[in-house]
Design a protein around this motif. Sequence first.
Motif, PDB file in Angstrom:
ATOM      1  N   LEU A 137       0.846  -1.192   0.000  1.00  8.82           N
ATOM      2  CA  LEU A 137       0.000   0.000   0.000  1.00  8.82           C
ATOM      3  C   LEU A 137       0.884   1.245   0.000  1.00  8.82           C
ATOM      4  N   ALA A 164      -5.903   2.637  -5.113  1.00 12.27           N
ATOM      5  CA  ALA A 164      -6.126   2.729  -3.673  1.00 12.27           C
ATOM      6  C   ALA A 164      -6.724   4.089  -3.346  1.00 12.27           C
ATOM      7  N   LEU A 209      -9.427  -0.611  -1.873  1.00 12.67           N
ATOM      8  CA  LEU A 209      -8.730  -1.033  -3.076  1.00 12.67           C
ATOM      9  C   LEU A 209      -9.754  -1.445  -4.119  1.00 12.67           C
ATOM     10  N   TYR A 262      -6.120   9.469  -3.825  1.00 16.32           N
ATOM     11  CA  TYR A 262      -5.938   8.116  -4.363  1.00 16.32           C
ATOM     12  C   TYR A 262      -4.570   7.970  -5.006  1.00 16.32           C
ATOM     13  N   PHE A 295      -9.715   3.215   3.957  1.00 13.92           N
ATOM     14  CA  PHE A 295      -8.866   2.818   2.838  1.00 13.92           C
ATOM     15  C   PHE A 295      -9.571   1.743   2.019  1.00 13.92           C
TER      16      PHE A 295
END
Length: 207
Positions: free
Chosen positions: A108, A133, A145, A125, A143
């Motif tokens: 990440l 992300a 994805l 992002y 958070f």
Amino acid sequence: MILFKGRSYRKQYNPMKPIKIGYKVWCLADSKSGYVLTFAIYTGKSNSSPSPGDTLGEWIVINLSVHLRNTGVLVTFDNFFMSINLMNELRTRKIYAVGAVRNNRKGLSGALKEKTKMNRGEYTYKTKGCVAANKRINSMPVFMLTNVNNPAAVTSVNRKNKDGTKSTVPCPAAISHYNTRIGAVHRFDQFRERYAIGRFTLKKYSE
């Protein structure tokens, strides 16, 4: 968790669940109806357990979604299962996915983890390959994805303010899709509890 207090090596103990002792079952369910499409009973470590490079969450999602390969269907799951590697693998199988991710997951972007001053409703992002992300500020940072949503795409959602009024705030499309589709397994649990077919009885049967 399916309640069971008898003797069984498959029985699990999870103090964080309402049902603490019983069988742990992983399920894939339809997001609209809550109908379980497939499931797997967790039996602990086995020969088919994840390889050293895979997490348990990745292994579960890959195995439950085998029949969805090349269908282009969208699946959602929470941060227990989510990882960068999983999103890339699903995309190669032509399975789209969106879900919450823990901010300490490997891969990440460090820029998202930095504590920058952002107001509620603001977001940022980062992208890498086919995976995007998102970080959005709600009461706390969220958070996400996705391997299908445009990270710049924004929609509007209603939020309730502290004074009881409602307001419309911008929200990344990935988070909106996640919120409208997550919870199918919980819906199945509700149906199973309300319409249980098992009944307790005091009658004793002799062999």
